[in-house]
Scaffold this motif. Sequence first.
Motif, mmCIF file in Angstrom:
data_model
loop_
_atom_site.group_PDB
_atom_site.id
_atom_site.type_symbol
_atom_site.label_atom_id
_atom_site.label_comp_id
_atom_site.label_asym_id
_atom_site.label_seq_id
_atom_site.Cartn_x
_atom_site.Cartn_y
_atom_site.Cartn_z
ATOM 1 N N ALA A 86 -20.006 20.895 63.079
ATOM 2 C CA ALA A 86 -19.317 19.914 63.913
ATOM 3 C C ALA A 86 -17.808 20.040 63.781
ATOM 4 O O ALA A 86 -17.079 19.961 64.771
ATOM 5 C CB ALA A 86 -19.770 18.502 63.515
ATOM 6 N N ARG A 87 -17.318 20.286 62.577
ATOM 7 C CA ARG A 87 -15.870 20.348 62.391
ATOM 8 C C ARG A 87 -15.276 21.586 63.061
ATOM 9 O O ARG A 87 -14.132 21.573 63.506
ATOM 10 C CB ARG A 87 -15.509 20.317 60.912
ATOM 11 N N ASP A 88 -16.071 22.675 63.156
ATOM 12 C CA ASP A 88 -15.578 23.863 63.846
ATOM 13 C C ASP A 88 -15.517 23.635 65.352
ATOM 14 O O ASP A 88 -14.622 24.139 66.031
ATOM 15 C CB ASP A 88 -16.471 25.065 63.528
ATOM 16 N N LEU A 89 -16.483 22.891 65.880
ATOM 17 C CA LEU A 89 -16.442 22.541 67.303
ATOM 18 C C LEU A 89 -15.221 21.681 67.598
ATOM 19 O O LEU A 89 -14.502 21.907 68.582
ATOM 20 C CB LEU A 89 -17.719 21.797 67.699
ATOM 21 N N ASP A 90 -14.982 20.684 66.749
ATOM 22 C CA ASP A 90 -13.854 19.777 66.960
ATOM 23 C C ASP A 90 -12.519 20.504 66.819
ATOM 24 O O ASP A 90 -11.544 20.153 67.490
ATOM 25 C CB ASP A 90 -13.914 18.614 65.968
ATOM 26 N N ALA A 91 -12.468 21.517 65.957
ATOM 27 C CA ALA A 91 -11.220 22.245 65.741
ATOM 28 C C ALA A 91 -10.955 23.291 66.813
ATOM 29 O O ALA A 91 -9.879 23.883 66.847
ATOM 30 C CB ALA A 91 -11.249 22.921 64.364
ATOM 31 N N GLY A 92 -11.945 23.527 67.679
ATOM 32 C CA GLY A 92 -11.753 24.485 68.763
ATOM 33 C C GLY A 92 -12.063 25.927 68.384
ATOM 34 O O GLY A 92 -11.704 26.842 69.125
ATOM 35 N N ARG A 93 -12.725 26.148 67.247
ATOM 36 C CA ARG A 93 -13.025 27.522 66.843
ATOM 37 C C ARG A 93 -13.986 28.214 67.816
ATOM 38 O O ARG A 93 -13.987 29.444 67.915
ATOM 39 C CB ARG A 93 -13.619 27.543 65.435
ATOM 40 N N TRP A 94 -14.815 27.418 68.505
ATOM 41 C CA TRP A 94 -15.792 28.011 69.411
ATOM 42 C C TRP A 94 -15.302 28.077 70.851
ATOM 43 O O TRP A 94 -16.015 28.586 71.722
ATOM 44 C CB TRP A 94 -17.103 27.226 69.344
ATOM 45 N N ASP A 95 -14.113 27.598 71.131
ATOM 46 C CA ASP A 95 -13.593 27.646 72.501
ATOM 47 C C ASP A 95 -13.422 29.101 72.935
ATOM 48 O O ASP A 95 -12.802 29.905 72.239
ATOM 49 C CB ASP A 95 -12.250 26.916 72.589
ATOM 50 N N GLY A 96 -13.957 29.444 74.086
ATOM 51 C CA GLY A 96 -13.814 30.788 74.615
ATOM 52 C C GLY A 96 -14.662 31.839 73.936
ATOM 53 O O GLY A 96 -14.472 33.041 74.187
ATOM 54 N N ALA A 97 -15.602 31.430 73.082
ATOM 55 C CA ALA A 97 -16.449 32.408 72.389
ATOM 56 C C ALA A 97 -17.304 33.183 73.391
ATOM 57 O O ALA A 97 -17.773 32.628 74.391
ATOM 58 C CB ALA A 97 -17.346 31.701 71.373
ATOM 59 N N GLU A 98 -17.507 34.464 73.130
ATOM 60 C CA GLU A 98 -18.357 35.295 73.984
ATOM 61 C C GLU A 98 -19.816 35.070 73.609
ATOM 62 O O GLU A 98 -20.163 35.026 72.428
ATOM 63 C CB GLU A 98 -17.992 36.764 73.834
ATOM 64 N N LEU A 99 -20.670 34.938 74.633
ATOM 65 C CA LEU A 99 -22.081 34.665 74.386
ATOM 66 C C LEU A 99 -22.945 35.640 75.178
ATOM 67 O O LEU A 99 -22.663 35.931 76.342
ATOM 68 C CB LEU A 99 -22.438 33.226 74.772
ATOM 69 N N GLU A 100 -23.982 36.147 74.528
ATOM 70 C CA GLU A 100 -24.977 36.995 75.195
ATOM 71 C C GLU A 100 -26.345 36.368 74.986
ATOM 72 O O GLU A 100 -26.747 36.077 73.862
ATOM 73 C CB GLU A 100 -24.963 38.414 74.629
ATOM 74 N N LEU A 101 -27.064 36.152 76.073
ATOM 75 C CA LEU A 101 -28.402 35.579 76.038
ATOM 76 C C LEU A 101 -29.393 36.682 76.398
ATOM 77 O O LEU A 101 -29.262 37.329 77.438
ATOM 78 C CB LEU A 101 -28.503 34.421 77.034
ATOM 79 N N PHE A 102 -30.374 36.927 75.525
ATOM 80 C CA PHE A 102 -31.350 37.972 75.806
ATOM 81 C C PHE A 102 -32.713 37.575 75.269
ATOM 82 O O PHE A 102 -32.857 36.611 74.498
ATOM 83 C CB PHE A 102 -30.906 39.316 75.209
#
Length: 277
Positions: A86-102
């Motif tokens: 949760a703290r990483d989400l709030d800090a913006g660490r995941w903003d713009g992360a690249e995601l691949e769904l397979f």
Amino acid sequence: MVMPDVMRAAPGWLREELVTLAWCWRLARRDGVVVGLTSHDRDLIVGGIPYRAAPGMKPSALDTNDSLDVATMDLEGAVTSDAIAARDLDAGRWDGAELELFVTDWSAPETAPVTVARGSLGAIERRGPAFAAELQGVTRLLDQPVCPATSPSCRAMMGDRACRVDLAPLTQARRVVAVDGRMATLDIAAPGMAFGELMWMEGANSGLSSPVIAVEAAVLHLAEAPAFAVPGPMRVRITQGCDKQLATCRDRFANAVNFRGEAHLPGNDLLTRYPGG
């Protein structure tokens, strides 16, 4: 989920009457952290990357087609302490992360997986112990302007391929000895830091950065306060900035040849000007 293109190119194992299928998500943050999650009830190793069982992860309906329409998908999941905190989400660490769904064959994870969608995370919304994120497709890049609009200030980012200023001599390692809201005090004065950047190199804020909007001797005025408390002196990396004016580009950096602006082009207020105004 509608996957006509995927099914046409599906491997043999995906065409069996009984399919041992598992959904997998590969998320790569901008700081290099890679996390693998799977809908299977046990952890999997795919391509040398461990994918942890995450039954709380689920994608929304996704329709693939041959058009150039911008496709988006919503991804929902639970916030876990060891994967997506949760703290990483709030800090913006995941903003713009690249995601691949397979999808992959959980009984033979070494088999080549079938990619269903890829893109980057857009808006992320916290919903109590869970989160929801929008997956933006690569066709979103087609929404960018073909050519830049004119502007009196420089449109390049400091040190990028258009600016070409070498940031190495403008970057230094320092220590923040005190933090008061958005004001960070360095161990020594740092001239030229207005419009620059401060990146935390240790502590809970490690890897996070903040623009510097003003400087007074050794005190930096940050655009935003640190996401986490700074209990004591911390190592930081500071990079000088530019106010994007032609005079600064010419006199301070001797880089007027790469100035990406039209400083002498009349603006929209030309007709409203009057002598002495």
